[in-house]
Scaffold this motif. Structure first.
Motif: not given
Length: 212
Positions: A46-49, A83-85, A133-134
């Motif tokens: 879950q590299p997301l917000k 996504i996370e940086k 991540m995308i």
């Protein structure tokens, strides 16, 4: 039940005109948040917000950064999928700590998987990790659109916005996040020209290949 889902998917469309007087209930919003949380991602990382904007003044500020698309201003809420940086070793270690805490899985079992995953990400460059991540983010978008259809919530996925300016206005860059997709949600205005247009698709027979 399955036929109802298909009917709901026929009902949904990329809403061009929202009714600004109609707001999502807290319960409907909770369903969308849970959907975002429960959607599958690779390795469960879950590299997301998910950013949720409902403030009218803020939505007004976001509209010119969205090439003046009125959906951003008029929707009940604007969901911004980020996504996370970057993904570092600590991010992966934190994931395995959650696995250990929730499932009570022994460290002796988890450590080899944790080590392999850290090594795998170390071998990737930043562009490869960003693309990965995308891809995870688009999984959540598909789930959100389907749940919106089932819950009779209108939505309009948008890539047409100025990501860097969104990030600066909302302080996302300072949180280590990058916006990728904007998803206004709410309820359609009955005057929207697109409501009654037939859905244009290539068709099941053209898109499906069955190999027996």
């Amino acid at each position: 039940m399955s036929s109802n889902i298909i009917d709901n998917l026929h009902w949904r469309y990329a809403t061009k005109k929202f009714d600004p007087s109609k707001m999502l209930s807290d319960e409907k919003l909770k369903i969308l948040k849970q959907t975002f949380n429960l959607t599958a991602t690779s390795f469960g990382l879950q590299p997301l917000k998910l950013i949720v904007v409902s403030n009218p003044k803020l939505k007004e500020q976001l509209m010119p950064l969205s090439y003046h698309q009125s959906q951003v201003r008029d929707a009940s809420h604007v969901l911004i999928l980020c996504i996370e940086k970057s993904i570092d070793e600590n991010f992966i270690v934190d994931h395995f700590k959650r696995v250990e805490g929730l499932r009570k899985t022994p460290r002796t079992i988890l450590e080899p998987f944790e080590k392999d995953l850290i090594e795998s990400f170390t071998e990737k460059n930043s562009a490869e990790i960003k693309d990965w991540m995308i891809n995870q983010l688009y999984l959540t978008l598909g789930a959100l659109l389907t749940v919106c259809a089932v819950e009779k919530i209108d939505a309009c996925p948008m890539e047409g916005f100025q990501s860097e300016k969104y990030d600066a206005l909302l302080g996302l860059d300072k949180k280590g996040l990058e916006s990728v997709i904007v998803l206004p949600v709410g309820y359609r205005d009955e005057s929207d020209f697109f409501i009654n247009l037939k859905k244009v698709r290539r068709g099941v027979d053209e898109l499906t290949i069955v190999i027996d």
